[in-house]
Design an enzyme around this catalytic site. Structure first.
Site, PDB file in Angstrom:
ATOM      1  N   HIS A  22       0.822  -1.214   0.000  1.00 15.37           N
ATOM      2  CA  HIS A  22       0.000   0.000   0.000  1.00 15.37           C
ATOM      3  C   HIS A  22       0.858   1.267   0.000  1.00 15.37           C
ATOM      4  CE1 HIS A  22      -4.144   0.924  -0.168  1.00 15.37           C
ATOM      5  NE2 HIS A  22      -4.398   1.154   1.103  1.00 15.37           N
ATOM      6  N   ASN A  70      -6.944   6.624   4.104  1.00 14.83           N
ATOM      7  CA  ASN A  70      -8.305   7.093   3.828  1.00 14.83           C
ATOM      8  C   ASN A  70      -8.519   8.562   4.175  1.00 14.83           C
ATOM      9  OD1 ASN A  70      -8.271   6.782   6.566  1.00 14.83           O
ATOM     10  ND2 ASN A  70     -10.143   5.566   6.703  1.00 14.83           N
ATOM     11  N   ASN A 116      -9.105   3.864  -1.415  1.00 13.42           N
ATOM     12  CA  ASN A 116      -9.565   4.827  -0.410  1.00 13.42           C
ATOM     13  C   ASN A 116      -8.782   6.132  -0.414  1.00 13.42           C
ATOM     14  OD1 ASN A 116     -11.672   3.241   0.537  1.00 13.42           O
ATOM     15  ND2 ASN A 116     -10.345   2.151   1.966  1.00 13.42           N
TER      16      ASN A 116
END
Length: 194
Positions: A22, A70, A116
């Site tokens: 990520h 997010n 996100n």
């Protein structure tokens, strides 16, 4: 032919997330900072690590949000708003499940594709999705229920080497990206695969 004034690398903060899939976008910005001899400095005003370098007389700002993924839009909107950087002058580098490791693709505008970080950036920029994206392939675990653990996990060495190679490919077209030479940058980048 829009020149880029802000490059954002998405990731999650903290040692437990370093080198996770990520954080591919953050790794790209770290590599730019290293190549340009830029120290990324924590700046609470912009909710992230920031830096700046000059390319052909134009300031280019670097940002790695230190919010969680997010909430990435909070950092992007704060910095872009302060320096009056338009969405189309922003490049956001992020991990991409729909591309295999070793592949990097540029994209102009579009939706968030379930990411996100992109979702929050679009929302925080007033639903403007015209920013550019550098999609760094990390592959897909094959089952939707495994995605969260997959993106928050560290890639095996062979996959990480392919991701590193795709970042090298993207760094190779960075001068074209910064100059807004999107067709040339895309042609060169999209023809490479680790």
């Amino acid at each position: 032919m829009t020149a880029i004034k802000l490059i954002v690398g998405l990731g999650n903060p903290g040692a437990e997330y370093e080198q996770t899939r990520h954080n591919a976008g953050a790794l790209f910005v770290e590599r730019i900072a290293h190549a340009q001899n830029v120290n990324l400095v924590a700046d609470r005003k912009y909710f992230g690590l920031t830096g700046r370098f000059s390319h052909q007389g134009q300031d280019v700002r670097l940002l790695i949000p230190t919010t969680y993924m997010n909430r990435s839009g909070q950092a992007v909107a704060a910095l872009a708003g302060f320096f009056r950087i338009k969405p189309e002058e922003i490049l956001v580098a992020h991990d991409e499940l729909d591309l295999p490791p070793g592949v990097a693709k540029l994209k102009v505008g579009g939706g968030h594709g379930g990411h996100n970080g992109l979702r929050d950036i679009i929302a925080q920029l007033g639903n403007q999705n015209t920013f550019h994206r550098l999609r760094l392939g990390i592959g897909h675990p094959g089952v939707a229920s495994m995605v969260s653990n997959f993106v928050l996990g560290r890639a095996p060495r062979a996959e990480q080497e392919k991701l590193d190679a795709s970042i090298d490919f993207a760094l190779g077209v960075l001068p074209d990206i910064l100059a807004g030479e999107w067709n040339r940058a895309m042609k060169n980048l999209h023809s490479q695969k680790a």
